[in-house]
Design an enzyme around this catalytic site. Structure first.
Site, PDB file in Angstrom:
ATOM      1  N   CYS A   2       0.749  -1.209  -0.011  1.00 35.65           N
ATOM      2  CA  CYS A   2       0.191   0.095   0.189  1.00 35.65           C
ATOM      3  C   CYS A   2       0.875   1.457   0.041  1.00 35.65           C
ATOM      4  O   CYS A   2       1.954   1.247   0.508  1.00 35.65           O
ATOM      5  CB  CYS A   2      -0.868   0.090   1.277  1.00 35.65           C
ATOM      6  SG  CYS A   2      -1.918  -1.428   1.450  1.00 35.65           S
ATOM      7  N   ARG A  27       4.956   0.667  -6.224  1.00 34.98           N
ATOM      8  CA  ARG A  27       4.916   0.007  -4.993  1.00 34.98           C
ATOM      9  C   ARG A  27       3.926  -1.364  -4.936  1.00 34.98           C
ATOM     10  O   ARG A  27       4.126  -2.151  -4.343  1.00 34.98           O
ATOM     11  CB  ARG A  27       4.398   0.814  -3.676  1.00 34.98           C
ATOM     12  CG  ARG A  27       5.341   1.773  -3.245  1.00 34.98           C
ATOM     13  CD  ARG A  27       4.779   2.756  -2.210  1.00 34.98           C
ATOM     14  NE  ARG A  27       4.586   1.864  -0.756  1.00 34.98           N
ATOM     15  CZ  ARG A  27       5.358   1.677   0.077  1.00 34.98           C
ATOM     16  NH1 ARG A  27       6.606   2.325  -0.068  1.00 34.98           N
ATOM     17  NH2 ARG A  27       5.013   1.308   1.302  1.00 34.98           N
ATOM     18  N   TRP A  71      -2.889  -2.596  -1.783  1.00 34.82           N
ATOM     19  CA  TRP A  71      -2.293  -3.961  -2.095  1.00 34.82           C
ATOM     20  C   TRP A  71      -3.031  -4.961  -1.286  1.00 34.82           C
ATOM     21  O   TRP A  71      -2.666  -5.022  -0.083  1.00 34.82           O
ATOM     22  CB  TRP A  71      -0.986  -4.090  -2.050  1.00 34.82           C
ATOM     23  CG  TRP A  71      -0.253  -5.353  -2.699  1.00 34.82           C
ATOM     24  CD1 TRP A  71       0.113  -5.238  -4.040  1.00 34.82           C
ATOM     25  CD2 TRP A  71       0.212  -6.421  -1.920  1.00 34.82           C
ATOM     26  NE1 TRP A  71       0.912  -6.509  -4.210  1.00 34.82           N
ATOM     27  CE2 TRP A  71       0.945  -7.045  -2.936  1.00 34.82           C
ATOM     28  CE3 TRP A  71       0.434  -6.816  -0.843  1.00 34.82           C
ATOM     29  CZ2 TRP A  71       1.497  -8.523  -2.782  1.00 34.82           C
ATOM     30  CZ3 TRP A  71       0.847  -8.106  -0.364  1.00 34.82           C
ATOM     31  CH2 TRP A  71       1.419  -8.852  -1.266  1.00 34.82           C
ATOM     32  N   ASN A  97      -1.538   1.727   5.992  1.00 32.15           N
ATOM     33  CA  ASN A  97      -0.900   0.623   5.504  1.00 32.15           C
ATOM     34  C   ASN A  97      -0.136  -0.126   6.568  1.00 32.15           C
ATOM     35  O   ASN A  97       0.117   0.322   7.557  1.00 32.15           O
ATOM     36  CB  ASN A  97       0.485   1.319   4.753  1.00 32.15           C
ATOM     37  CG  ASN A  97       1.419   0.329   4.311  1.00 32.15           C
ATOM     38  OD1 ASN A  97       1.064  -0.969   4.275  1.00 32.15           O
ATOM     39  ND2 ASN A  97       2.571   0.724   3.777  1.00 32.15           N
ATOM     40  N   GLY A  98      -0.461  -1.553   6.217  1.00 31.54           N
ATOM     41  CA  GLY A  98       0.060  -2.278   7.485  1.00 31.54           C
ATOM     42  C   GLY A  98      -1.008  -3.518   7.869  1.00 31.54           C
ATOM     43  O   GLY A  98      -2.014  -3.639   6.881  1.00 31.54           O
ATOM     44  N   GLU A 467      19.030 -15.373  -9.980  1.00 33.03           N
ATOM     45  CA  GLU A 467      18.414 -13.865 -10.460  1.00 33.03           C
ATOM     46  C   GLU A 467      18.038 -13.731 -11.832  1.00 33.03           C
ATOM     47  O   GLU A 467      17.176 -13.176 -12.148  1.00 33.03           O
ATOM     48  CB  GLU A 467      19.684 -12.830 -10.112  1.00 33.03           C
ATOM     49  CG  GLU A 467      19.471 -11.556 -10.286  1.00 33.03           C
ATOM     50  CD  GLU A 467      18.070 -10.779  -9.548  1.00 33.03           C
ATOM     51  OE1 GLU A 467      17.741 -11.769  -8.626  1.00 33.03           O
ATOM     52  OE2 GLU A 467      17.729  -9.729  -9.722  1.00 33.03           O
ATOM     53  N   LYS A 471      14.214 -12.703 -12.638  1.00 38.44           N
ATOM     54  CA  LYS A 471      13.858 -11.775 -13.680  1.00 38.44           C
ATOM     55  C   LYS A 471      12.856 -11.869 -14.629  1.00 38.44           C
ATOM     56  O   LYS A 471      11.919 -11.189 -14.864  1.00 38.44           O
ATOM     57  CB  LYS A 471      15.135 -10.942 -14.270  1.00 38.44           C
ATOM     58  CG  LYS A 471      16.054 -10.026 -13.418  1.00 38.44           C
ATOM     59  CD  LYS A 471      15.545  -8.927 -12.914  1.00 38.44           C
ATOM     60  CE  LYS A 471      14.621  -8.927 -11.334  1.00 38.44           C
ATOM     61  NZ  LYS A 471      15.347  -8.783 -10.239  1.00 38.44           N
ATOM     62  N   GLU A 474       9.324 -13.031 -13.467  1.00 45.02           N
ATOM     63  CA  GLU A 474       8.510 -12.006 -12.627  1.00 45.02           C
ATOM     64  C   GLU A 474       8.130 -11.017 -13.647  1.00 45.02           C
ATOM     65  O   GLU A 474       6.889 -10.325 -13.522  1.00 45.02           O
ATOM     66  CB  GLU A 474       9.167 -11.349 -11.263  1.00 45.02           C
ATOM     67  CG  GLU A 474      10.392 -10.606 -11.606  1.00 45.02           C
ATOM     68  CD  GLU A 474      10.964 -10.070 -10.359  1.00 45.02           C
ATOM     69  OE1 GLU A 474      10.295  -9.835  -9.245  1.00 45.02           O
ATOM     70  OE2 GLU A 474      12.089  -9.742 -10.573  1.00 45.02           O
ATOM     71  N   HIS A 490      20.051 -34.213 -11.148  1.00 44.75           N
ATOM     72  CA  HIS A 490      19.386 -35.127  -9.984  1.00 44.75           C
ATOM     73  C   HIS A 490      18.024 -34.721  -9.978  1.00 44.75           C
ATOM     74  O   HIS A 490      17.305 -34.585  -9.166  1.00 44.75           O
ATOM     75  CB  HIS A 490      20.243 -34.354  -8.779  1.00 44.75           C
ATOM     76  CG  HIS A 490      21.864 -34.703  -8.705  1.00 44.75           C
ATOM     77  ND1 HIS A 490      22.171 -36.026  -8.372  1.00 44.75           N
ATOM     78  CD2 HIS A 490      22.808 -33.894  -8.898  1.00 44.75           C
ATOM     79  CE1 HIS A 490      23.655 -35.940  -8.695  1.00 44.75           C
ATOM     80  NE2 HIS A 490      23.872 -34.537  -8.750  1.00 44.75           N
ATOM     81  N   LYS A 589       6.796  -3.311  -4.667  1.00 42.59           N
ATOM     82  CA  LYS A 589       8.149  -2.980  -4.523  1.00 42.59           C
ATOM     83  C   LYS A 589       8.857  -3.216  -2.941  1.00 42.59           C
ATOM     84  O   LYS A 589       9.769  -3.624  -2.908  1.00 42.59           O
ATOM     85  CB  LYS A 589       8.366  -1.561  -4.930  1.00 42.59           C
ATOM     86  CG  LYS A 589       9.787  -1.218  -5.024  1.00 42.59           C
ATOM     87  CD  LYS A 589      10.361  -1.550  -5.915  1.00 42.59           C
ATOM     88  CE  LYS A 589      11.842  -1.162  -6.256  1.00 42.59           C
ATOM     89  NZ  LYS A 589      12.572  -2.008  -6.952  1.00 42.59           N
TER      90      LYS A 589
END
Ligand code: F6R
Length: 594
Positions: A2, A27, A71, A97-98, A467, A471, A474, A490, A589
């Protein structure tokens, strides 16, 4: 997560709120809304992008207001669940927010007392609690409401007839932007950069009143001073500067980010933190904690430290570290946390501090919560990173790790001198990768048709395989997995075949021959193979179906050039697939919940 914005001043609040919300889009959010005091409180909110909200909302005339990007956590993304939320009278509006852990209990209690709820959110208990406790003093009512609440919050409250915004913070970020006969409140700096570069970072437990000309912050009923900071980021840095996406702009900024981050530390030796005063005694071991991309930077850090410092290094995913029992280290830990606000990493940092450990934060955000929890903070100089998926902050983290390790290294002087020279050449090496963009675009077009991709690496490039896969998945939504090259046989070999391309990161180090063998094994199973290798590697040219070349560097720096190529590959693949690159679905974010 948020985003929050508040404005009080002489000007029309609505346009400032909408601009602030647009700057908070990065965000991550699923709905947004604003409330403006026009006489009464006018609210407009919906499950749309901020731009659409601005076009659709009526013009509210008023110079005080609040706004929010949501969010979803409690209740699906919907118009009714979007913030701001109101009390029964419609005179009190709240953005939050929270997470309020005991909201169900509070809601039951308030309902039994006659309060009507319209949403499924935890937030809605806040305006109702304030309504319950209000006796002419808005700050007092918020204070009373907070004493009932268990959880985390950054809150702004407004009320008709009260020319003030009341704010409170605990475990979620909140700043105040200081203007001339106007003040702003926001979740973070980009939201207010258009208007001011003077900020106050609120601390946990702070509750305050913000008016047009004045700010009063209290803690436990006593007024406290909070230092004013000048923000070094510019509004231009937080804009696209002609690039189609922030993600691409931020990839291209990396030569500058390397120069800025290294420049700070190489210019002034004093700026290299003397890790908890142990320069004389030396470091015997190291723990690093982080999440996501920052975790991958920590993994690269492990290889550098083990090679150049010759110490054992443990790297932990913060969300795991927090939940299993183990012997806590008591000496020193590095927390890598670009946003400075990731809940899991902050929790791990607090645990370590409580156990008596020195915790050094590596963060990109001045004044962030991480910097306040840490014993010491090392700032990366990446500038604001707007794209949800991290690129340049990862690069800046690597630079801090290289510099830190080299300044403590026991490697022989010749090796160190040559590494230092190479370190200084990294901006131009990265530029060479960027200049190879056209070639990478062709590979991206090819890759975009597949739904599963493996990335493999060995040694210091194993974290780069992780990484690179992160990338790609996402931002392009292609299922991608990063693997240690030796591990494919394996289990994952069962998935290889003509529909599963493999991207092999090939380094000219002691892993080289083993990687060639892995490539042959993969080819034998029919997977298309793209190698990422330094220029002039004939053996790879013969083996791989295609090859993305990167400039030659000491293997210790190979993650730097390799990741830039993989970032570009992810970008152009996502672009080919028409994905919303800067704001991938479901992602945020700054991950301020556990
Ligand atoms: C991925 C990405 C995330 C973050 C993670 C940790 O592109 O950006 O995986 O790296 O959420 O963020 P910080 O470093 O702020 O703790």
């Amino acid at each position: 997560m948020c985003g929050i914005i508040g404005y009080i001043g002489d000007r029309q609040a609505q346009s400032r709120l909408l601009k602030g919300l647009a700057r908070l889009e990065y965000r991550g959010y699923d709905s947004c809304g604003i409330a403006v005091v026009t006489g009464g409180v006018e609210v407009y909110k919906d499950t749309v992008r901020v731009e659409a909200l601005g076009k659709a909302s009526p013009r509210f005339k008023g110079t005080m207001g609040i706004g929010h990007t949501r969010w979803a956590t409690h209740g699906a993304p919907s118009q009714v669940n979007a913030h701001p939320h109101l009390d029964c009278t419609g005179n009190i509006a709240v953005v939050h927010n929270g997470v309020i852990n005991n909201y169900q209990e509070l809601r039951n209690q308030l309902t039994s007392e006659g309060h009507n709820f319209t949403s499924e959110t935890d937030t809605e208990v806040i305006p109702h609690l304030i309504e319950k406790y209000y006796d002419g003093n808005l700050m007092g009512a918020l204070q009373a409401a907070l004493s009932d609440i268990e959880g985390s919050y950054a809150i702004i409250v407004l009320m008709t007839d009260e020319p003030k915004l009341v704010v409170a913070k605990k475990d979620s970020p909140l700043i105040i932007g200081l203007g001339d006969r106007e003040n702003y409140i926001a979740s973070d700096v980009p939201a207010i950069l258009d208007y001011t570069d003077r900020v106050i970072y609120l601390e946990d437990g702070d509750i305050g009143v913000v008016t047009r000309n004045d700010i009063r912050i209290e803690r436990d009923g006593i007024e406290v001073d909070r230092e004013e900071h000048k923000v070094l980021w510019t509004v231009e840095e937080a804009q696209k500067a002609g690039y189609e996406h922030f993600f691409l702009k931020e990839i291209h900024e990396q030569p500058k980010v390397i120069r800025n981050t290294l420049g700070d530390y190489t210019r002034d030796a004093e700026l290299v933190v003397d890790l908890a005063g142990i320069r004389d005694t030396g470091i015997e071991s190291m723990l690093m904690i982080a999440c996501g991309t920052s975790f991958h930077a920590a993994l690269v850090g492990k290889y550098i430290m083990e090679e150049l410092l010759k110490i054992p290094v443990r790297v932990e995913i913060a969300s795991e570290f927090n939940y299993y029992s183990h012997t806590l280290v008591k000496n020193i830990a590095l927390a890598i946390i670009q946003s400075g606000e990731t809940a899991d990493t902050l929790k791990a940092m607090k645990r370590l501090r409580e156990a008596g450990c020195q915790v050094i934060a590596i963060t990109n955000v001045v004044g962030s919560t991480a910097s306040r929890i840490a014993s010491q903070t090392i700032y990366t100089r990446a500038g604001p990173e707007i794209s949800v998926a991290a690129t340049k902050t990862f690069m800046a983290q690597l630079m801090v790790l290289y510099w830190l390790v080299m300044s403590y290294s026991k490697a022989d002087a010749r090796r160190l001198t040559s590494l230092l020279m190479e370190l200084r050449q990294l901006p131009s090496k990265v530029q060479q990768v960027l200049d190879n963009e056209t070639e990478i675009i062709e590979y991206a077009k090819y890759l975009s048709k597949y739904e599963d991709v493996f990335f493999i690496g060995r040694g210091i490039n194993y974290p780069i395989a992780l990484e690179g896969a992160l990338k790609l998945k996402e931002i392009s939504y292609i299922h991608a997995e990063g693997y240690a090259a030796g591990e494919l046989k394996h289990g994952p070999f069962a998935l290889l075949g003509s529909n599963t391309p493999v991207i092999a990161i090939v380094a000219r180090d002691n892993t080289y021959e083993a990687m060639l063998t892995n490539i042959k094994e993969i080819k034998a199973r029919g997977s298309p193979l793209i190698a990422l290798a330094e220029e002039g590697n004939e053996a790879i040219e013969e083996l791989a179906d295609s090859i993305i070349t990167v400039p030659r560097v000491d293997t210790i720096f190979s993650p730097v050039v390799n990741i830039v190529a993989l970032q570009l590959l992810a970008y152009y693949t996502a672009k080919e697939r028409g994905c919303p690159i800067d704001f991938p679905r479901n992602l945020a974010k700054s991950v301020t919940v556990e």
